[in-house]
Design a protein around this motif. Structure first.
Motif, mmCIF file in Angstrom:
data_model
loop_
_atom_site.group_PDB
_atom_site.id
_atom_site.type_symbol
_atom_site.label_atom_id
_atom_site.label_comp_id
_atom_site.label_asym_id
_atom_site.label_seq_id
_atom_site.Cartn_x
_atom_site.Cartn_y
_atom_site.Cartn_z
ATOM 1 N N GLU A 133 0.822 -1.203 0.000
ATOM 2 C CA GLU A 133 0.000 0.000 0.000
ATOM 3 C C GLU A 133 0.861 1.260 0.000
ATOM 4 O O GLU A 133 0.429 2.322 -0.446
ATOM 5 N N LYS A 134 2.089 1.140 0.511
ATOM 6 C CA LYS A 134 3.016 2.270 0.529
ATOM 7 C C LYS A 134 4.157 1.996 -0.442
ATOM 8 O O LYS A 134 4.345 0.860 -0.897
ATOM 9 N N GLY A 135 4.920 3.036 -0.767
ATOM 10 C CA GLY A 135 6.031 2.866 -1.701
ATOM 11 C C GLY A 135 6.974 1.758 -1.243
ATOM 12 O O GLY A 135 7.479 1.804 -0.117
ATOM 13 N N GLU A 152 4.272 1.371 -6.382
ATOM 14 C CA GLU A 152 3.629 2.560 -5.820
ATOM 15 C C GLU A 152 2.134 2.304 -5.741
ATOM 16 O O GLU A 152 1.499 1.991 -6.750
ATOM 17 N N LYS A 153 1.578 2.383 -4.536
ATOM 18 C CA LYS A 153 0.145 2.162 -4.301
ATOM 19 C C LYS A 153 -0.309 0.821 -4.881
ATOM 20 O O LYS A 153 -1.355 0.718 -5.516
ATOM 21 N N GLY A 154 0.524 -0.200 -4.669
ATOM 22 C CA GLY A 154 0.175 -1.542 -5.109
ATOM 23 C C GLY A 154 0.401 -1.818 -6.579
ATOM 24 O O GLY A 154 0.138 -2.925 -7.054
ATOM 25 N N THR A 155 0.902 -0.825 -7.326
ATOM 26 C CA THR A 155 1.113 -0.975 -8.765
ATOM 27 C C THR A 155 2.597 -1.125 -9.071
ATOM 28 O O THR A 155 3.419 -0.349 -8.576
#
Length: 513
Positions: A133-135, A152-155
């Motif tokens: 969820e976090k970097g 970044e944000k799960g991506t």
């Protein structure tokens, strides 16, 4: 109930896990066998394994085969990584092993290997998703190289491979007889160029809070029990700094005694520790999580997926597509244009299933080709096809093998260039006839989709496709002038008809005012 064996033929160790799968979608480890064997030391220096090393490898694998029989294993998978992958005579050695042990070893490309490691972390479920969820960067330290993947944000934003593996570095330091007190400074000189470029191009200005660590050495330390037992497997930056101070002031012999490992493993631990220390300093991350997983866990996870077991809800296909989208962004690709092509290709693919007979994996190749269709324009607008091909072949896409990447690259290339028939196909290619036919089919579909959006104005957003008799009828419902698309559609329609024996036809149904 099924019993499965996962075998990792690594650079420094031969490992096997026996796992049990229950009908409740649960995976339980029932045995873990490890044997030290230095394959990478020979491969990285000579390109081959000695006869003695092959004999030793076969002896261990025969023992593993006996263990599998004792557990009545239903299935197994054996994978070789960089030490096997970088041999000059891989095929000959693997055939010898299969004949002498009955165990077939498949060779993983780097992106496939790292994807399995990634899946092993995902097997931790909610804990993995919470961290992302976090970097976050995943630092996967192997014998031949390390992989750094940024989220970044799960991506998944990017994944990069650096040839700074601990065994490779250990061998280089051994050649110059480096003392323990010199190692950190020498490593800084060796890895500075690669790590600096990694930071400048991909990590600079990124807010990174967490590091997920996958390796065979540092995990011994990180997994030590803390005061708070629930935090086992976690360490903060301050704890790691004190650990580094300890390693700097102790000899390899003292480190080995403290952690109950061999002196050679202590030396490899120090190399791994220095690499991670540099990455922590570079990213500013404050938390380290070592889930304690291995490639064997990823192999088992993949098997569970193939058996349609729901071990985790993580969407790995999305990670692959996200990686491609960020590659397209890096080379100034149009997001809107890529989305239009992707939508059109999926519509055509789904409506022509009986014609092409391709499956879910090939559909993913087509989506990736649509996303990366114009990446070569960053280099040349004239040689768009060839430049796109070279970019895709030179850029790792996590979860996609080398052969799959070559297929995608060819689909993109022949979307812009004259198609090369199999009889004149480049014999240096790794693609066989079956892969070639898949390339032809996907190219035909992408060409049609590209033809429907020649003006780049997304006129065919609402398009329907249906096969009737010997025609693929593409129906668009809008009032837009599609004279350009109709006029330039003929050439692309001819190749589709050649591949599928079905002729594409554009039909416009005008919406009444």
């Amino acid at each position: 109930m099924k019993t499965f064996a996962a075998i990792d033929v690594g650079s420094y160790e031969l490992s096997m896990k026996i796992l049990e799968f229950s009908g409740k979608n649960k995976m339980r480890e029932i045995d873990h066998v490890r044997h030290k064997i230095e394959l990478g030391t020979e491969t990285y220096t000579t390109g081959k394994l000695s006869y003695e090393k092959v004999d030793e490898l076969c002896r261990i694998l025969r023992e593993y085969a006996d263990i599998m029989k004792s557990y009545k294993v239903d299935a197994y998978k054996a994978y070789g990584t960089s030490a096997i992958r970088e041999m000059e005579n891989t095929s000959i050695v693997l055939d010898q092993i299969a004949q002498r042990t009955g165990i077939v070893i498949n060779v993983l490309s780097n992106s496939e290997q790292r994807f399995l490691d990634y899946k092993s972390i995902a097997s931790k479920g909610k804990e993995f998703d919470r961290i992302l969820e976090k970097g976050t960067v995943i630092v996967d330290i192997g014998g031949g190289s390390i992989q750094v993947s940024l989220f970044e944000k799960g991506t998944l934003i990017t994944t990069q491979n650096l040839r700074l593996g601990v065994l490779r570095l250990h061998e280089r330091l051994g050649r110059i007889n480096a003392k323990h007190s010199q190692i950190e400074e020498l490593l800084s000189e060796i890895d500075d160029a690669q790590l600096s470029v990694l930071h400048k191009l991909y990590l600079k200005d990124k807010e990174i809070q967490n590091v997920i660590l996958v390796d065979d050495y540092l995990s011994v330390w990180v997994k030590e029990k803390r005061e708070n037992k629930e935090q086992s497997g976690y360490a903060n930056a301050g704890q790691y700094s004190r650990f580094m101070d300890y390693l700097r002031t102790k000899s390899t012999g003292e480190i080995a005694v403290h952690f109950g490992i061999s002196e050679e493993n202590a030396s490899l631990m120090f190399i791994s520790a220095v690499l991670l220390d540099r990455i922590l300093a570079m990213t500013g991350a404050g938390l380290i999580w070592a889930p304690g997983v291995t490639l064997c866990d990823g192999i088992a996870y993949e098997y569970a997926q193939q058996q349609n077991m729901e071990i985790s809800e993580h969407d790995f296909e999305k990670d692959i597509l996200d990686c491609a989208l960020n590659i397209s962004k890096r080379y100034m690709g149009s997001r809107k244009r890529a989305e239009t092509l992707e939508s059109l290709t999926m519509t055509i693919f789904d409506s022509t299933k009986k014609l092409h007979g391709l499956g879910k994996r090939e559909k993913l190749y087509l989506r990736l080709a649509a996303i990366l269709h114009d990446c070569g324009k960053y280099i040349s607008l004239v040689n768009l096809g060839e430049c796109s091909y070279q970019i895709i072949m030179a850029t790792e896409i996590i979860g996609i093998s080398h052969m799959e990447r070559e297929m995608i690259a060819n689909v993109v290339k022949f979307n812009h260039e004259e198609f090369d028939y199999y009889e004149g196909w480049d014999r240096t290619s790794s693609l066989d006839k079956r892969a070639y036919l898949t390339v032809a089919k996907l190219t035909a579909i992408l060409r049609i989709a590209n033809g429907l959006d020649r003006s780049h104005k997304q006129k065919f957003k609402d398009v329907k496709a249906a096969v009737k008799d010997r025609e693929l009828i593409l129906t668009v419902n809008n009032k837009t002038d599609i004279t350009l698309e109709k006029g330039l559609f003929e050439d692309r329609a001819q190749f589709f008809e050649e591949v599928f024996n079905v002729r594409p036809v554009i039909v416009q149904k005008r919406i009444s005012s």
